[in-house]
Design a protein around this motif. Structure first.
Motif, PDB file in Angstrom:
ATOM      1  N   GLN A   6       0.826  -1.211   0.000  1.00  0.00           N
ATOM      2  CA  GLN A   6       0.000   0.000   0.000  1.00  0.00           C
ATOM      3  C   GLN A   6       0.859   1.260   0.000  1.00  0.00           C
ATOM      4  O   GLN A   6       0.541   2.240  -0.672  1.00  0.00           O
ATOM      5  CB  GLN A   6      -0.921  -0.002   1.215  1.00  0.00           C
ATOM      6  CG  GLN A   6      -1.851   1.194   1.271  1.00  0.00           C
ATOM      7  CD  GLN A   6      -2.798   1.128   2.447  1.00  0.00           C
ATOM      8  OE1 GLN A   6      -2.746   0.203   3.254  1.00  0.00           O
ATOM      9  NE2 GLN A   6      -3.672   2.119   2.559  1.00  0.00           N
ATOM     10  N   LYS A   7       1.953   1.253   0.749  1.00  0.00           N
ATOM     11  CA  LYS A   7       2.831   2.430   0.819  1.00  0.00           C
ATOM     12  C   LYS A   7       3.687   2.501  -0.439  1.00  0.00           C
ATOM     13  O   LYS A   7       4.330   1.518  -0.820  1.00  0.00           O
ATOM     14  CB  LYS A   7       3.713   2.357   2.055  1.00  0.00           C
ATOM     15  CG  LYS A   7       2.956   2.507   3.360  1.00  0.00           C
ATOM     16  CD  LYS A   7       3.912   2.532   4.537  1.00  0.00           C
ATOM     17  CE  LYS A   7       3.174   2.734   5.850  1.00  0.00           C
ATOM     18  NZ  LYS A   7       4.099   2.751   7.012  1.00  0.00           N
ATOM     19  N   LYS A   8       3.672   3.681  -1.070  1.00  0.00           N
ATOM     20  CA  LYS A   8       4.410   3.858  -2.322  1.00  0.00           C
ATOM     21  C   LYS A   8       5.178   5.169  -2.298  1.00  0.00           C
ATOM     22  O   LYS A   8       4.943   6.025  -1.442  1.00  0.00           O
ATOM     23  CB  LYS A   8       3.439   3.833  -3.509  1.00  0.00           C
ATOM     24  CG  LYS A   8       2.593   2.563  -3.578  1.00  0.00           C
ATOM     25  CD  LYS A   8       1.582   2.639  -4.699  1.00  0.00           C
ATOM     26  CE  LYS A   8       0.741   1.377  -4.753  1.00  0.00           C
ATOM     27  NZ  LYS A   8      -0.160   1.255  -3.585  1.00  0.00           N
ATOM     28  N   ASP A  10       6.219   8.857  -2.999  1.00  0.00           N
ATOM     29  CA  ASP A  10       5.426  10.071  -3.152  1.00  0.00           C
ATOM     30  C   ASP A  10       5.906  10.816  -4.398  1.00  0.00           C
ATOM     31  O   ASP A  10       6.727  11.730  -4.331  1.00  0.00           O
ATOM     32  CB  ASP A  10       5.565  10.946  -1.909  1.00  0.00           C
ATOM     33  CG  ASP A  10       4.676  12.184  -1.963  1.00  0.00           C
ATOM     34  OD1 ASP A  10       3.777  12.219  -2.834  1.00  0.00           O
ATOM     35  OD2 ASP A  10       4.887  13.104  -1.147  1.00  0.00           O
ATOM     36  N   TYR A  21       7.213   0.419  -4.168  1.00  0.00           N
ATOM     37  CA  TYR A  21       6.610   0.113  -2.870  1.00  0.00           C
ATOM     38  C   TYR A  21       7.650   0.304  -1.770  1.00  0.00           C
ATOM     39  O   TYR A  21       8.761  -0.215  -1.853  1.00  0.00           O
ATOM     40  CB  TYR A  21       6.071  -1.319  -2.874  1.00  0.00           C
ATOM     41  CG  TYR A  21       5.220  -1.619  -4.087  1.00  0.00           C
ATOM     42  CD1 TYR A  21       3.880  -1.259  -4.136  1.00  0.00           C
ATOM     43  CD2 TYR A  21       5.778  -2.246  -5.205  1.00  0.00           C
ATOM     44  CE1 TYR A  21       3.105  -1.512  -5.259  1.00  0.00           C
ATOM     45  CE2 TYR A  21       5.006  -2.508  -6.328  1.00  0.00           C
ATOM     46  CZ  TYR A  21       3.674  -2.136  -6.351  1.00  0.00           C
ATOM     47  OH  TYR A  21       2.922  -2.384  -7.464  1.00  0.00           O
ATOM     48  N   TYR A  67      -0.357   4.195  -7.607  1.00  0.00           N
ATOM     49  CA  TYR A  67      -1.793   3.948  -7.774  1.00  0.00           C
ATOM     50  C   TYR A  67      -2.361   3.510  -6.427  1.00  0.00           C
ATOM     51  O   TYR A  67      -1.626   3.193  -5.495  1.00  0.00           O
ATOM     52  CB  TYR A  67      -2.029   2.865  -8.825  1.00  0.00           C
ATOM     53  CG  TYR A  67      -1.423   1.535  -8.471  1.00  0.00           C
ATOM     54  CD1 TYR A  67      -2.160   0.567  -7.780  1.00  0.00           C
ATOM     55  CD2 TYR A  67      -0.104   1.227  -8.810  1.00  0.00           C
ATOM     56  CE1 TYR A  67      -1.599  -0.641  -7.430  1.00  0.00           C
ATOM     57  CE2 TYR A  67       0.462   0.010  -8.470  1.00  0.00           C
ATOM     58  CZ  TYR A  67      -0.288  -0.922  -7.779  1.00  0.00           C
ATOM     59  OH  TYR A  67       0.273  -2.130  -7.429  1.00  0.00           O
ATOM     60  N   ASN A  68      -3.684   3.492  -6.325  1.00  0.00           N
ATOM     61  CA  ASN A  68      -4.344   3.129  -5.064  1.00  0.00           C
ATOM     62  C   ASN A  68      -5.304   1.962  -5.218  1.00  0.00           C
ATOM     63  O   ASN A  68      -6.110   1.696  -4.321  1.00  0.00           O
ATOM     64  CB  ASN A  68      -5.100   4.335  -4.495  1.00  0.00           C
ATOM     65  CG  ASN A  68      -4.164   5.457  -4.091  1.00  0.00           C
ATOM     66  OD1 ASN A  68      -3.149   5.217  -3.440  1.00  0.00           O
ATOM     67  ND2 ASN A  68      -4.494   6.680  -4.482  1.00  0.00           N
ATOM     68  N   THR A  69      -5.250   1.244  -6.318  1.00  0.00           N
ATOM     69  CA  THR A  69      -6.172   0.135  -6.567  1.00  0.00           C
ATOM     70  C   THR A  69      -5.866  -1.044  -5.650  1.00  0.00           C
ATOM     71  O   THR A  69      -4.708  -1.406  -5.454  1.00  0.00           O
ATOM     72  CB  THR A  69      -6.058  -0.323  -8.029  1.00  0.00           C
ATOM     73  OG1 THR A  69      -6.243   0.797  -8.884  1.00  0.00           O
ATOM     74  CG2 THR A  69      -7.088  -1.387  -8.348  1.00  0.00           C
ATOM     75  N   THR A  70      -6.923  -1.650  -5.085  1.00  0.00           N
ATOM     76  CA  THR A  70      -6.793  -2.863  -4.289  1.00  0.00           C
ATOM     77  C   THR A  70      -7.691  -3.941  -4.876  1.00  0.00           C
ATOM     78  O   THR A  70      -8.560  -3.662  -5.728  1.00  0.00           O
ATOM     79  CB  THR A  70      -7.188  -2.628  -2.821  1.00  0.00           C
ATOM     80  OG1 THR A  70      -8.603  -2.369  -2.759  1.00  0.00           O
ATOM     81  CG2 THR A  70      -6.438  -1.442  -2.235  1.00  0.00           C
ATOM     82  N   ASP A  73     -11.361  -3.259  -4.707  1.00  0.00           N
ATOM     83  CA  ASP A  73     -11.908  -2.348  -5.714  1.00  0.00           C
ATOM     84  C   ASP A  73     -12.379  -3.091  -6.955  1.00  0.00           C
ATOM     85  O   ASP A  73     -13.259  -2.613  -7.682  1.00  0.00           O
ATOM     86  CB  ASP A  73     -10.852  -1.311  -6.125  1.00  0.00           C
ATOM     87  CG  ASP A  73     -10.430  -0.425  -4.972  1.00  0.00           C
ATOM     88  OD1 ASP A  73     -11.266  -0.159  -4.083  1.00  0.00           O
ATOM     89  OD2 ASP A  73      -9.256   0.001  -4.954  1.00  0.00           O
TER      90      ASP A  73
END
Length: 230
Positions: A6-8, A10, A21, A67-70, A73
């Motif tokens: 989740q952490k990427k 910036d 990541y 990106y923020n896709t999980t 989603d």
């Protein structure tokens, strides 16, 4: 194959996926993969890959934007429309119904593994490049793949350490990753000739691996992902 994080970074610029990541958890999985994996072939040095909710099977040198896709989603989004030329394609498992993008994602992971590890869809080589696939990913990402039998048609051995060992949580997984990575790095630098290492108990054994029996997937074609409507 390691699960994404989740952490990427910036940034708004594309960066190599292996550097995208930033969590300690992902870094430990990456270090394990780099220490444990071997080049697929002399021409193909891609010994590990990332399981991504947005990009399916993602290689560490491929540049992508944050990106923020999980996986969650993908459950509600409708599946892309299959090109007419591929609507009658047969698959390695029973004819699936692509109701959601999650179904489509699982299909792409399957064919990504097939192409990466030397078992092209419908046209397998004499034997695959891979004899074992180690998967370091959480249950949330693996459950949709298990439910759709994504790993079943392949002849190599699939190993899921996080699911097969009695870890109480991520903390124990991280400790195991650190210990295993140190072991394999030390072994790699050892002057002794070692053919193969046992993943479970670190015992050495002869690498008398029988030729795998190829169960040819019942596949008559595969689309290019750019053919699909997004």
């Amino acid at each position: 194959m390691v699960g994404c994080g989740q952490k990427k970074q910036d940034t708004n610029e594309p960066v190599p996926a292996g550097e995208l990541y930033t969590s300690t958890y992902f870094q430990l999985k990456k270090q394990y993969a780099e220490a444990r994996s071997q080049p697929i072939t002399e021409e193909n040095e891609l010994g590990w890959a990332i399981l991504s909710a947005k990009h399916d099977l993602l290689f560490p040198h491929i540049e992508v934007e944050p990106y923020n896709t999980t996986v969650d989603d993908l459950r509600e989004d409708p599946a892309p429309v299959e090109p007419e030329a591929y609507q009658h394609t047969r698959y390695p498992w029973d004819e699936p119904l692509y109701n959601t993008r999650l179904d489509f994602w699982a299909r792409r992971v399957h064919y990504g593994l097939a192409g990466w590890l030397g078992m092209k869809s419908g046209f397998p080589e004499e034997k695959p490049h891979c004899q074992r696939l180690i998967v370091l990913a959480g249950q949330k990402y693996l459950e949709p793949l298990f439910e759709r039998d994504v790993f079943e048609p392949f002849p190599w051995k699939n190993i899921f350490p996080f699911q097969e060992q009695d870890f109480s949580g991520i903390g124990e997984q991280m400790a195991w990753l650190k210990e295993e990575t140190e072991f394999y790095l030390e072994t790699r630098n050892d002057s002794r000739e070692i053919d193969q290492l046992d993943l479970e108990d670190h015992t050495f054994r002869e690498a008398n691996i029988p030729e795998p029996d190829i169960d040819v997937p019942d596949v008559e074609g595969q689309s290019s992902w750019s053919d699909w409507e997004q």
